[in-house]
Design a protein around this motif. Structure first.
Motif, short mmCIF file in Angstrom:
data_model
loop_
_atom_site.label_atom_id
_atom_site.label_comp_id
_atom_site.label_asym_id
_atom_site.label_seq_id
_atom_site.Cartn_x
_atom_site.Cartn_y
_atom_site.Cartn_z
N MET A 154 0.83 -1.20 0.00
CA MET A 154 0.00 0.00 0.00
C MET A 154 0.87 1.25 0.00
O MET A 154 0.48 2.29 -0.52
CB MET A 154 -0.93 0.01 1.21
CG MET A 154 -2.08 -0.96 1.09
SD MET A 154 -3.07 -0.96 2.58
CE MET A 154 -4.08 0.46 2.27
N GLY A 155 2.04 1.12 0.60
CA GLY A 155 2.96 2.24 0.65
C GLY A 155 3.39 2.74 -0.72
O GLY A 155 3.82 3.88 -0.86
N PHE A 156 3.25 1.89 -1.73
CA PHE A 156 3.58 2.35 -3.08
C PHE A 156 2.63 3.46 -3.51
O PHE A 156 2.99 4.31 -4.30
CB PHE A 156 3.48 1.19 -4.08
CG PHE A 156 4.59 0.17 -3.97
CD1 PHE A 156 5.41 0.14 -2.87
CD2 PHE A 156 4.80 -0.75 -4.97
CE1 PHE A 156 6.43 -0.79 -2.75
CE2 PHE A 156 5.84 -1.69 -4.87
CZ PHE A 156 6.63 -1.71 -3.76
N PHE A 157 1.40 3.42 -3.01
CA PHE A 157 0.37 4.32 -3.54
C PHE A 157 -0.16 5.34 -2.54
O PHE A 157 -0.55 6.42 -2.92
CB PHE A 157 -0.82 3.49 -4.05
CG PHE A 157 -0.44 2.51 -5.09
CD1 PHE A 157 -0.32 2.92 -6.41
CD2 PHE A 157 -0.15 1.21 -4.77
CE1 PHE A 157 0.05 2.03 -7.38
CE2 PHE A 157 0.21 0.30 -5.75
CZ PHE A 157 0.32 0.71 -7.05
N GLN A 200 7.95 3.65 6.94
CA GLN A 200 9.04 4.50 6.44
C GLN A 200 9.24 4.27 4.95
O GLN A 200 9.53 5.19 4.20
CB GLN A 200 10.32 4.17 7.16
CG GLN A 200 10.34 4.67 8.55
CD GLN A 200 11.76 4.85 8.95
OE1 GLN A 200 12.29 5.95 8.95
NE2 GLN A 200 12.40 3.77 9.23
N SER A 201 9.09 3.01 4.54
CA SER A 201 9.28 2.69 3.13
C SER A 201 8.24 3.39 2.26
O SER A 201 8.52 3.73 1.11
CB SER A 201 9.19 1.19 2.91
OG SER A 201 9.99 0.52 3.83
N ALA A 202 7.04 3.59 2.83
CA ALA A 202 5.99 4.23 2.04
C ALA A 202 6.43 5.60 1.54
O ALA A 202 6.02 6.06 0.48
CB ALA A 202 4.71 4.35 2.86
N PHE A 203 7.28 6.26 2.32
CA PHE A 203 7.76 7.59 1.90
C PHE A 203 8.71 7.47 0.71
O PHE A 203 8.91 8.43 -0.01
CB PHE A 203 8.49 8.28 3.05
CG PHE A 203 7.58 8.76 4.13
CD1 PHE A 203 6.99 10.01 4.03
CD2 PHE A 203 7.30 7.98 5.23
CE1 PHE A 203 6.15 10.46 5.02
CE2 PHE A 203 6.45 8.43 6.21
CZ PHE A 203 5.88 9.67 6.11
N PRO A 236 5.48 4.44 -7.20
CA PRO A 236 5.56 5.77 -7.80
C PRO A 236 5.18 6.88 -6.84
O PRO A 236 5.51 8.03 -7.05
CB PRO A 236 4.51 5.67 -8.93
CG PRO A 236 3.51 4.68 -8.43
CD PRO A 236 4.28 3.70 -7.60
N PHE A 237 4.45 6.50 -5.77
CA PHE A 237 3.89 7.55 -4.95
C PHE A 237 4.58 7.60 -3.60
O PHE A 237 4.13 7.03 -2.63
CB PHE A 237 2.39 7.31 -4.76
CG PHE A 237 1.66 8.51 -4.30
CD1 PHE A 237 1.35 9.51 -5.17
CD2 PHE A 237 1.31 8.64 -2.97
CE1 PHE A 237 0.70 10.65 -4.74
CE2 PHE A 237 0.66 9.78 -2.53
CZ PHE A 237 0.35 10.78 -3.42
N GLY A 238 5.73 8.27 -3.53
CA GLY A 238 6.45 8.39 -2.28
C GLY A 238 6.66 9.87 -1.97
O GLY A 238 7.29 10.57 -2.73
N PHE A 239 6.11 10.29 -0.84
CA PHE A 239 6.18 11.72 -0.54
C PHE A 239 7.60 12.24 -0.50
O PHE A 239 7.91 13.29 -1.03
CB PHE A 239 5.48 12.00 0.79
CG PHE A 239 4.02 12.26 0.63
CD1 PHE A 239 3.51 13.54 0.73
CD2 PHE A 239 3.14 11.23 0.36
CE1 PHE A 239 2.17 13.79 0.56
CE2 PHE A 239 1.79 11.47 0.19
CZ PHE A 239 1.30 12.75 0.30
#
Ligand code: NA
Ligand code: NA
Lengths: 459, 186, 324
Positions: free
Chosen positions: A346-349, A395-398, A402-405
């Motif tokens: 989910m962290g990807f998006f 942390q990885s989600a960031f 393609p969607f990492g803040f």
């Protein structure tokens, strides 16, 4: 048709994944895709036009009337002043001179700076942008590879969300009703270990591939003690003063971390004045540059908030919950590993907030009933362990495309020679390190639980 | 075509001017935060204007600071794009993609956001909404109308970029060259 | 047979938050069961659909069907909402319930909400809060001067009159601020909630009674058009579910506190009771604040007068019927 109506939330994902790459501003793409699927939802009678009205209250609460996010403009402003006044560059050059015998010394210094900065703010945007502003130009100038520079900065900046204070831990504590103090304490060791893992990786990589992190010539920099002391006085005292102002105002009980950002700006302005760089031209430049960066950070919220709202209004969380049944697993470990994998994907998006809001309410009750003894000494501490595992994972989600803040924030701040491709490639090894750290925290729960137990928070 | 470009230029200048003024809120925000920290520490308070309204003033300033820069940031082309696949395209191809994005994403989004922000601010005005803290700042509609204004400026920016891209694609060569965006200087 | 309707309800309290969260879920479950599933109601965590502070506007506009919150959150719309939720030195559980249900309180609250296109049903009632967590013992009124305290609502105005500097920290910043001395004290909630939030880890003096919040009313707010679209039976179901939640809030709320307090004392927390001198000073300041608010807001005055009239008449019974 029925199937489409029930799975609009998933289709929305697929469409976004492709259309994001047309190169149009991300915020508009997110908002536009969400609008289209809202309209489709109206057509299938699973969405009401009035629900679009939630867009503005969401923007309002998440971006505008949000005392904690004031840290973003303040740290961006501070970073820009430090960059333009030359303070940052001098500090980094001095650090490189001091660490010249250590492979990758400059990158390591950046990781350490990020770790210190993590203790002053809990907002990733604030620390990533500030680190990029002050460290990236110097790293590139010194011949560091673009990928390594970007990865180092993004990973170091993301530590801010794990090492307290952290807005993410606060929100998770709120959602799960766990004491913020206990959560903060539990996250310290994983955060410090993560920072160490980065340092070790950088050291090994730089030793093996000096072309990626060129060392200074052995005779570079000051040769005598006198020169060395002069360098330290000139380059270290000013930033030390600033760290003293920011950290001191928090730990001295003067200011909240958010307010400390403001105090830091005042300090940075003073330093610029001391350096003789403060004038009208410099100030208007700094304002323009930081205001543009600040605007883009908040504009992403404008689009992302509509996207996650429509996702949820179309029944996205139900789909996530159904996924578990569909996979057909039920033991504690299976669910735990499934959740960790799901959060990672989910962290990807999604950004961390939406992931927390979707995942925690669905899975926490399922996991609350499983027994993890003897893996963790007392099962009542399970929730704490679980929440911090999610925090480490997020942390990885960031960082994940393609969607990492963190990637977006960097992209906005890097010089044009650094492309999104460099950024994507640069973060991969650091995401791998994060996964290793996550696995360690799962295998050895004491990494998370030892410190709170030591302080007597768990009895 | 010349008129389109003229309007676009005028819009960009207006956005720049407004943004410039509101940029100084950085300095104001730093001042207000430091004021709150210091006065709180020494225990001084302006009667009727203690920490509560000052802390609310902080997010009011913070809000205005980014709201009025959203549109200008778009004409300056600083909003984040994922351009791994499109960075290599010719300027004309990119202009076509931009127009596609404007029509499919930006214009619908701006229309919906502006409309609902107006209702949102209007509600606050009619109800004379104030802070939910009894000793906080009154007149919540002021900052809420700032959001409407900021979104209107974003609408203008979208219109400006659209006109510019149209001139670039369909205008005579000399105009088209002048409409090509300046290199992102951010 | 009622037509099946889908309803989204956002709670302003996380489902894990002691007392409040489970009770919000209880309302949802009861509505679903009592309506035989004709009201297909879905529970959303705070912030899942709109930020909690924006639930009022969203319900009013119909963007959100329902929210489970408390009228006290909406004092920015009208300060009178405070009277229907909690006021300093206000009534306790029984007296409050009597005013709301028999003294015209709930009706008056619904009339006020109706101006905003919202229908409200009283849906919760919980026992007193604590007065707050203090880092140091407060020995004299003089100790309050210059004290930095996180305080929300009308009680903040009372504290200000006594020289306290009140802060508006967001919930997440309170803990660290209290730990590091950025604030000296905070008002928060009742023992069972405060225990799980861990304030005892950073402040050792826990003050009682919570003069600013002797009982708290919660309500279910429903978009007016949505409410009107329900069948008479469905409306009855919602009201019945809310009545059951009120009962549960009172009984569960009373039963949970002793154990929490015992646990807090075992963790080294000092339970302190305000002396009459303090309570008198707080009450005097509150009377000034109430008079100021009544002068400013006609709606507040109306509700406040009604409550006071009821309480004056009630006093003859309260003083005799109950052991003092
Ligand atoms: Na942090
Ligand atoms: Na990501």
């Amino acid at each position: 048709m029925e199937w489409i109506a029930d799975h609009l939330a998933i289709l929305m994902f697929l469409v976004l994944t492709f259309i994001m790459f047309v190169g149009y501003p991300v915020a508009f793409v997110l908002g536009g895709v969400a609008l289209s699927f809202g309209v489709l939802g109206i057509f299938f009678d699973v969405f009401r036009p009035a629900q679009f009205g939630s867009l503005i209250p969401r923007i309002w609460g998440q971006a505008v009337q949000n005392q904690v996010l004031i840290a973003v403009p303040m740290f961006v402003f501070m970073g820009t002043i430090l960059e333009r006044s030359g303070v940052a560059d001098e500090l980094l050059k001095a650090l490189q001179v001091l660490t010249r015998r250590i492979p990758g010394g400059l990158a390591m210094s950046v990781t350490i700076m990020g770790t210190i900065m993590a203790a002053t703010t809990g907002i990733v945007g604030a620390s990533v942008i500030m680190l990029t502003l002050i460290a990236l130009p110097t790293m590139l100038e010194r011949g560091y590879s673009k990928e390594l520079s970007v990865g180092t900065i993004a990973s170091a900046g993301t530590l801010g969300i794990l090492i307290p204070p952290s807005i993410m831990l606060v929100i998770m504590g709120d959602l799960m009703t766990i004491s913020v103090g206990t959560l903060f304490t539990a996250a310290i060791l994983p955060g410090v270990i993560m920072s160490l893992v980065y340092l070790i990786y950088i050291g090994i990589l730089a030793a093996a591939r000096p072309d990626l992190a060129p060392p200074l010539a052995a005779d570079a920099g000051p040769q005598s003690h006198q020169e060395l002391i002069r360098l330290l006085l000139r380059s270290f005292l000013p930033p030390a003063f600033l760290i003293f102002v920011v950290l001191g105002s928090i730990f001295g009980g003067f200011a909240t971390p958010t307010e400390a950002g403001g105090a830091g700006c005042a300090g940075a302005l003073l330093l610029a004045w001391w350096n003789g760089r403060l004038n009208m031209k410099m100030l208007t430049d700094v304002i323009e540059s930081s205001a543009l960066t600040n605007a883009l950070v908040f504009f992403i919220i404008f689009g992302a908030t509509l996207f996650s709202f429509v996702f949820r209004a179309l029944g996205g969380d139900d789909l996530v919950a159904e996924l578990l049944t569909a996979v057909g697993i039920d033991t504690g470990w299976e669910i735990l590993i499934f959740v960790m994998g799901l959060v990672f994907i989910m962290g990807f998006f999604f950004d961390w907030l939406e992931i927390c809001l979707i995942v925690l309410p669905i899975f926490a009750p399922l996991l609350r009933v499983v027994d993890f003894t003897p893996h963790i000494a007392a099962n009542k501490d399970f929730m704490l362990w679980f929440v911090v595992l999610i925090a480490v994972n997020l942390q990885s989600a960031f960082l994940t495309p393609p969607f990492g803040f963190a990637l977006f924030y960097m992209k906005s701040t890097v010089p044009p020679s650094v492309t999104m491709g460099h950024i994507y490639r640069g973060i991969i090894p650091f995401v791998v390190l994060q996964v290793i750290a996550l696995a360690s925290c799962m295998i050895w729960p004491e990494i998370i639980l030892w410190l709170p137990r030591y302080f007597g928070f768990l009895d | 075509m010349g008129a389109l470009l003229g309007v676009s230029n005028a819009i960009d200048r207006l956005l720049a001017r407004i943004a410039w003024w509101f940029g100084w809120l950085f300095v104001a925000l730093v001042f207000v935060i430091c004021w709150d920290i210091l006065t709180r520490k020494i225990g001084f308070q302006i009667p009727g204007f203690g920490s509560t309204p000052i802390q609310e003033l902080e997010w009011h300033l913070h809000g205005m600071l980014f709201i009025f820069w959203l549109g200008y940031a778009y004409v300056r082309n600083v909003h984040v794009r994922i351009d791994v696949f499109t960075a290599g395209k010719t300027p004309r191809q990119q202009a076509k993609l931009e127009i596609f994005g404007l029509i499919v994403f930006a214009i619908p989004y701006c229309a919906v956001a502006t409309y609902y922000s107006y209702l949102f601010a209007q509600t606050a005005f009619i109800q004379n909404e104030s802070s939910d803290a009894p000793n906080g700042l009154p007149h919540r509609w002021i900052i809420k109308f700032c959001l409407v204004l900021g979104l209107l400026l974003l609408d203008l920016a979208v219109a400006s970029v659209l006109m510019r891209k149209l001139v670039m694609l369909f205008g005579p060569p000399d105009l088209a060259a002048r409409a090509a965006p300046p290199a992102a200087s951010h | 047979q009622d037509k099946k309707v889908r309803v989204q309800m956002q709670s302003n309290f996380a489902s894990t938050l002691a007392l409040l969260g489970p009770n919000a879920n209880f309302t949802v479950d009861q509505i679903r069961k009592l309506s035989n599933g004709s009201i297909d109601i879905k529970f959303f965590e705070p912030g899942a659909l709109v930020p909690p502070g924006q639930a009022f506007d969203s319900v009013a506009s119909g963007a959100l069907d329902m929210a489970w919150a408390t009228p006290g959150y909406w004092t920015g719309k009208d300060i009178a909402f405070a009277v229907f939720s909690t006021v300093p030195f206000g009534p306790g559980l029984g007296e409050y319930l009597a005013w709301m249900k028999q003294g015209g309180g709930e009706k008056m609250m619904q009339d006020l909400y109706a101006k905003y296109n919202i229908h409200s049903v009283m849906c919760h009632l919980i026992p007193p809060e604590a007065s707050g967590w203090f880092r140091k013992e407060i020995k004299t009124l003089e100790d309050l001067k210059g004290l930095k305290m996180r305080f929300f609502g009308l009680g903040a105005n009372v504290m200000q009159k006594l020289g306290v500097s009140t802060q508006l920290l967001q919930a997440g910043e309170i803990f660290q601020a209290l730990q590091l001395g950025t604030i000296d004290a905070t008002e928060f909630s009742m023992p069972v909630m405060d225990l799980s939030l861990g304030f005892h880890q950073v402040a050792k003096y826990y003050y009682f009674p919570g003069w600013h919040q002797q009982a708290t009313v919660g309500d279910l707010i429903i978009n007016k058009a949505k409410w009107d679209s329900f069948s008479p039976h469905q409306k009855l179901v919602i009201e019945a579910a809310c009545d059951q939640t009120v009962l549960r809030g009172m009984s569960l709320g009373e039963s949970l506190q002793p154990k929490a307090l015992a646990e807090l004392t075992s963790k080294g927390v000092n339970l302190v009771t305000w002396t009459p001198e303090f309570l008198k000073a707080f009450e005097k300041a509150w009377e000034e604040v109430a008079a100021e608010q009544a002068a400013k807001s006609p709606e507040f005055k109306k509700a406040w007068d009604s409550l006071n009239k009821f309480r004056k008449e009630y006093a003859i019974w309260k003083d005799r019927g109950y052991l003092q």
